[in-house]
Design an enzyme around this catalytic site. Sequence first.
Site, PDB file in Angstrom:
ATOM      1  N   ARG A 151       0.864  -1.193   0.000  1.00  0.00           N
ATOM      2  CA  ARG A 151       0.000   0.000   0.000  1.00  0.00           C
ATOM      3  C   ARG A 151       0.893   1.234   0.000  1.00  0.00           C
ATOM      4  NH1 ARG A 151      -3.557   0.052   5.198  1.00  0.00           N
ATOM      5  NH2 ARG A 151      -4.810  -1.483   4.115  1.00  0.00           N
ATOM      6  N   ARG A 162      -1.082   6.897   9.700  1.00  0.00           N
ATOM      7  CA  ARG A 162      -1.216   6.324   8.347  1.00  0.00           C
ATOM      8  C   ARG A 162      -1.324   7.428   7.287  1.00  0.00           C
ATOM      9  NH1 ARG A 162      -3.578   1.069   8.490  1.00  0.00           N
ATOM     10  NH2 ARG A 162      -2.819   0.020  10.340  1.00  0.00           N
ATOM     11  N   LYS A 165      -3.048   1.659  15.133  1.00  0.00           N
ATOM     12  CA  LYS A 165      -3.049   2.540  13.963  1.00  0.00           C
ATOM     13  C   LYS A 165      -3.627   3.910  14.312  1.00  0.00           C
ATOM     14  CE  LYS A 165      -5.710  -0.292  11.546  1.00  0.00           C
ATOM     15  NZ  LYS A 165      -6.711  -0.918  10.648  1.00  0.00           N
ATOM     16  N   LYS A 167      -5.220   7.512  12.310  1.00  0.00           N
ATOM     17  CA  LYS A 167      -5.641   8.051  11.012  1.00  0.00           C
ATOM     18  C   LYS A 167      -6.009   9.528  11.110  1.00  0.00           C
ATOM     19  CE  LYS A 167      -7.302   3.605   9.404  1.00  0.00           C
ATOM     20  NZ  LYS A 167      -8.437   2.810   8.949  1.00  0.00           N
ATOM     21  N   CYS A 202     -15.307  -2.823   0.582  1.00  0.00           N
ATOM     22  CA  CYS A 202     -13.902  -3.093   0.907  1.00  0.00           C
ATOM     23  C   CYS A 202     -13.404  -4.268   0.069  1.00  0.00           C
ATOM     24  CB  CYS A 202     -13.767  -3.404   2.388  1.00  0.00           C
ATOM     25  SG  CYS A 202     -14.475  -5.003   2.807  1.00  0.00           S
ATOM     26  N   CYS A 258      -8.166 -10.711   1.949  1.00  0.00           N
ATOM     27  CA  CYS A 258      -8.223 -10.229   3.331  1.00  0.00           C
ATOM     28  C   CYS A 258      -8.411 -11.405   4.297  1.00  0.00           C
ATOM     29  CB  CYS A 258      -9.359  -9.226   3.503  1.00  0.00           C
ATOM     30  SG  CYS A 258      -9.442  -8.693   5.221  1.00  0.00           S
ATOM     31  N   CYS A 309     -16.538  -7.621   6.952  1.00  0.00           N
ATOM     32  CA  CYS A 309     -16.513  -7.919   8.393  1.00  0.00           C
ATOM     33  C   CYS A 309     -16.721  -6.600   9.120  1.00  0.00           C
ATOM     34  CB  CYS A 309     -15.197  -8.598   8.785  1.00  0.00           C
ATOM     35  SG  CYS A 309     -13.821  -7.462   9.072  1.00  0.00           S
ATOM     36  N   CYS A 330     -13.762  -1.291   6.818  1.00  0.00           N
ATOM     37  CA  CYS A 330     -12.871  -0.658   5.831  1.00  0.00           C
ATOM     38  C   CYS A 330     -13.625   0.064   4.716  1.00  0.00           C
ATOM     39  CB  CYS A 330     -11.930  -1.703   5.243  1.00  0.00           C
ATOM     40  SG  CYS A 330     -10.971  -2.563   6.492  1.00  0.00           S
TER      41      CYS A 330
HETATM   42 FE1  SRM Z   1      -8.903  -1.639   6.734  1.00  0.00          FE
HETATM   43  C1  SRM Z   1      -7.533  -4.215   8.422  1.00  0.00           C
HETATM   44  C2  SRM Z   1      -8.224  -3.106   3.811  1.00  0.00           C
HETATM   45  C3  SRM Z   1      -9.639   1.257   5.158  1.00  0.00           C
HETATM   46  C4  SRM Z   1     -10.509  -0.521   9.554  1.00  0.00           C
HETATM   47  N1  SRM Z   1      -7.980  -3.351   6.225  1.00  0.00           N
HETATM   48  C5  SRM Z   1      -7.449  -4.264   7.067  1.00  0.00           C
HETATM   49  C6  SRM Z   1      -6.647  -5.320   6.298  1.00  0.00           C
HETATM   50  C7  SRM Z   1      -5.239  -4.838   6.211  1.00  0.00           C
HETATM   51  C8  SRM Z   1      -6.732  -6.752   6.842  1.00  0.00           C
HETATM   52  C9  SRM Z   1      -5.636  -7.164   7.792  1.00  0.00           C
HETATM   53  O1  SRM Z   1      -5.476  -6.549   8.874  1.00  0.00           O
HETATM   54  O2  SRM Z   1      -4.940  -8.114   7.480  1.00  0.00           O
HETATM   55  C10 SRM Z   1      -7.373  -5.228   4.922  1.00  0.00           C
HETATM   56  C11 SRM Z   1      -6.544  -5.654   3.722  1.00  0.00           C
HETATM   57  C12 SRM Z   1      -7.421  -6.229   2.644  1.00  0.00           C
HETATM   58  C13 SRM Z   1      -6.720  -6.397   1.356  1.00  0.00           C
HETATM   59  O3  SRM Z   1      -6.536  -7.563   0.932  1.00  0.00           O
HETATM   60  O4  SRM Z   1      -6.356  -5.424   0.718  1.00  0.00           O
HETATM   61  C14 SRM Z   1      -7.872  -3.804   4.958  1.00  0.00           C
HETATM   62  N2  SRM Z   1      -8.804  -1.006   4.855  1.00  0.00           N
HETATM   63  C15 SRM Z   1      -8.584  -1.792   3.773  1.00  0.00           C
HETATM   64  C16 SRM Z   1      -8.810  -1.039   2.490  1.00  0.00           C
HETATM   65  C17 SRM Z   1      -7.871  -1.453   1.361  1.00  0.00           C
HETATM   66  C18 SRM Z   1     -10.269  -1.228   2.060  1.00  0.00           C
HETATM   67  C19 SRM Z   1     -10.600  -0.802   0.644  1.00  0.00           C
HETATM   68  O5  SRM Z   1     -11.202  -1.646  -0.029  1.00  0.00           O
HETATM   69  O6  SRM Z   1     -10.301   0.300   0.238  1.00  0.00           O
HETATM   70  C20 SRM Z   1      -8.633   0.401   2.994  1.00  0.00           C
HETATM   71  C21 SRM Z   1      -7.199   0.845   2.945  1.00  0.00           C
HETATM   72  C22 SRM Z   1      -7.045   2.223   3.479  1.00  0.00           C
HETATM   73  C23 SRM Z   1      -5.682   2.803   3.285  1.00  0.00           C
HETATM   74  O7  SRM Z   1      -5.371   3.147   2.151  1.00  0.00           O
HETATM   75  O8  SRM Z   1      -4.965   2.954   4.281  1.00  0.00           O
HETATM   76  C24 SRM Z   1      -9.044   0.243   4.451  1.00  0.00           C
HETATM   77  N3  SRM Z   1      -9.828   0.109   7.288  1.00  0.00           N
HETATM   78  C25 SRM Z   1     -10.142   1.129   6.442  1.00  0.00           C
HETATM   79  C26 SRM Z   1     -11.101   2.000   7.051  1.00  0.00           C
HETATM   80  C27 SRM Z   1     -11.751   3.208   6.399  1.00  0.00           C
HETATM   81  C28 SRM Z   1     -11.016   4.497   6.666  1.00  0.00           C
HETATM   82  O9  SRM Z   1      -9.945   4.503   7.298  1.00  0.00           O
HETATM   83  O10 SRM Z   1     -11.522   5.517   6.234  1.00  0.00           O
HETATM   84  C29 SRM Z   1     -11.373   1.473   8.308  1.00  0.00           C
HETATM   85  C30 SRM Z   1     -12.445   2.005   9.305  1.00  0.00           C
HETATM   86  C31 SRM Z   1     -12.023   3.249   9.988  1.00  0.00           C
HETATM   87  C32 SRM Z   1     -11.257   2.915  11.223  1.00  0.00           C
HETATM   88  O11 SRM Z   1     -10.043   2.730  11.115  1.00  0.00           O
HETATM   89  O12 SRM Z   1     -11.874   2.790  12.277  1.00  0.00           O
HETATM   90  C33 SRM Z   1     -10.549   0.298   8.451  1.00  0.00           C
HETATM   91  N4  SRM Z   1      -8.955  -2.222   8.669  1.00  0.00           N
HETATM   92  C34 SRM Z   1      -9.715  -1.667   9.663  1.00  0.00           C
HETATM   93  C35 SRM Z   1      -9.572  -2.454  10.863  1.00  0.00           C
HETATM   94  C36 SRM Z   1     -10.225  -2.177  12.231  1.00  0.00           C
HETATM   95  C37 SRM Z   1      -9.350  -1.313  13.072  1.00  0.00           C
HETATM   96  C38 SRM Z   1      -9.848  -1.219  14.499  1.00  0.00           C
HETATM   97  O13 SRM Z   1      -9.984  -0.106  15.000  1.00  0.00           O
HETATM   98  O14 SRM Z   1     -10.094  -2.258  15.110  1.00  0.00           O
HETATM   99  C39 SRM Z   1      -8.714  -3.537  10.529  1.00  0.00           C
HETATM  100  C40 SRM Z   1      -8.265  -4.685  11.446  1.00  0.00           C
HETATM  101  C41 SRM Z   1      -7.162  -4.295  12.361  1.00  0.00           C
HETATM  102  O15 SRM Z   1      -6.552  -3.231  12.278  1.00  0.00           O
HETATM  103  O16 SRM Z   1      -6.883  -5.122  13.233  1.00  0.00           O
HETATM  104  C42 SRM Z   1      -8.369  -3.367   9.143  1.00  0.00           C
HETATM  105 FE1  SF4 Z   2     -11.086  -7.171   5.359  1.00  0.00          FE
HETATM  106 FE2  SF4 Z   2     -13.005  -6.661   7.082  1.00  0.00          FE
HETATM  107 FE3  SF4 Z   2     -11.521  -4.691   6.154  1.00  0.00          FE
HETATM  108 FE4  SF4 Z   2     -13.241  -5.816   4.547  1.00  0.00          FE
HETATM  109  S1  SF4 Z   2     -13.780  -4.701   6.436  1.00  0.00           S
HETATM  110  S2  SF4 Z   2     -11.090  -5.384   4.048  1.00  0.00           S
HETATM  111  S3  SF4 Z   2     -13.219  -7.895   5.228  1.00  0.00           S
HETATM  112  S4  SF4 Z   2     -10.805  -6.310   7.411  1.00  0.00           S
END
Ligand code: SRM
Ligand code: SF4
Length: 559
Positions: free
Chosen positions: A76, A145, A209, A211, A435, A441, A480, A484
Amino acid sequence: MSTEKKNLSPIEKIKEVSQGLRGTLKESLKDEITGAIREDDTALVKFHGMYMQDDRDRREERAAKKLERLYSFMIRLRLPGGFLTPEQWVATHNIAGDNSTGVIKITTRQTLQLHGIVKSKTKPTIKAFNQAGLDSIAACGDVNRNVVASANPLESPLHERIFQYADRISEYLLPKTRSYYDVWLDEEKIYDKVEEEDPLYQDRYLPRKFKIGLVIPPNNDSDVFAQDLGLIAIIENNELKGFNLAVGGGLSFTHGNAETYPRLATEIGFVSTEESDEKLFKAVYEILTVQRDFGNRADRKLARLKYTVDNMGLDVFRAELEKRTGFALEAVRPYTLTTRKDHYGWTQSNTGRWHYTVFVENGRITDLPSAALKTAMLEVAQTGKANFRFTCNQNVILSDITAEDKAAIEEILVKHQVIPHTEAASLVRQNAMACVALPTCPLALAEAQRYLPELITKIDGVLAHHGLQDEEIIIRMTGCPNGCGRSVLSEIGFVGTAPGHYNLNLGGDEQGQRLNKLYKENLDEAAILQELDIAFGAFKQNRLAGERFGDFAYRTLLN
Ligand code: SRM
Ligand code: SF4
């Protein structure tokens, strides 16, 4: 401070002994026996913008053949404000073709991801990005990030200035370790703890993390209340006065764990930038240090800033911040948000430059039967006449095009069907996002980006049945509850619970200032369509004049 050393989560120890995030990454990369890296290194590699993944579609087949999982890496980029020059797009296109699945994925935080990079290709990929002036430092991990910002140059004459803030804040909060250059770019340097001393992150980094997002009202396209720290630009008489600070946003929760919850960021004050940016940068920095020192380091599920803010209480949090900055925050200033959407098609900004916003379903840039998106983007980039700006709605704006060059760009977009592709998408589809989820994922409980397009086709049919096809309803899906795709900030939100099953949430608003709520649990497709059929019928009958579906659902369908 808040967590006894003996209770620390295992990742805390991994960070502490990692020698500036190096761990045994070099050894892991050299090991040709496996496509994986060592377990502790999987935590560290995230700080370098990379995730180890495996193809979940192929797990059973590989297990049956007694083969290890089909490991690969996702990289990324760190792209503050989501900007690439045309030359950088060409480089990204080539790198994607040489080293990854080839699909270039625009994320919900306006950056790019490449998937399916095998271990031996990780270093060449980072090196090639480096040659293009791009990096993936701190794109993941327990650090600040990618900093997001309103993407559209049309939004305001102040757009460029706000974009610069995103860039500067991102640089300012980068970890001091040189390990990225050392591990991936072969910078031969002996680790020197003193030289790499990091007053902000120290050797424990943040508990989780972090943001940051900036927004230019009235368009909340960067979903500022979903951020740990949201910066809302306050513009009076066309002049930037400073920013309202909003803390503690975060959308994730865990099914069945009532201690976890999504939360919108709360505004705690205003910081002026009229005389200098000093106070703004100080406040941003010290918000991170409060989280560093008070955040939960025992339970990662409760470690985001939102829980720190709620545990401390807003007043204590603000007082601690003001003690550290040495100045009091001013009262929050007024502003208005009206929308979160991207303006598809051609627009012209106050500079006279033209911008074309391309609809990219769920951010996947690839050649589709309906439009050769990837080929078109490459040809546009090869002209050198358009910049690339990615939006938090997972689209791309081909931007900053002069009046003389507009026809040439349009010709490419027409040739590859990009314009009909953008225009033909229904209003609901244009405003939807999902997402990544399966197959890469590891946390996905259900499909998202591979499934939402066909579900939208069916939802479009239900809307048309009620004569509601011209409604603009924001639909978002996540595989889930991590959120995201920011589905808890949509009018209709799907949250994956199990294969083929989703919680149906309703009642978010247009501007991203209200979370939706659980309406029905664990539905399969037939049940989703049935519930929406009933809800749309009620909406058609009983809506107030001009009322949006999200507002109607909030007013009448939720308890
Ligand atoms: Fe996310 C984890 C994809 C935006 C909350 N996110 C993941 C992971 C890395 C799975 C992992 O931990 O192994 C996913 C990778 C999937 C893949 O195969 O690419 C993933 N997140 C994404 C992306 C690519 C979704 C998309 O389709 O665009 C976004 C990448 C953003 C970036 O460029 O940095 C993405 N993730 C978000 C957002 C939205 C936002 O930030 O505006 C959220 C919700 C906002 C927030 O952070 O509360 C988000 N991602 C999470 C979480 C939950 C964090 C928490 O507070 O518990 C995880 C899991 C974790 O961190 O343990 C996670
Ligand atoms: Fe993976 Fe859940 Fe984030 Fe979708 S919402 S990319 S399933 S961690």
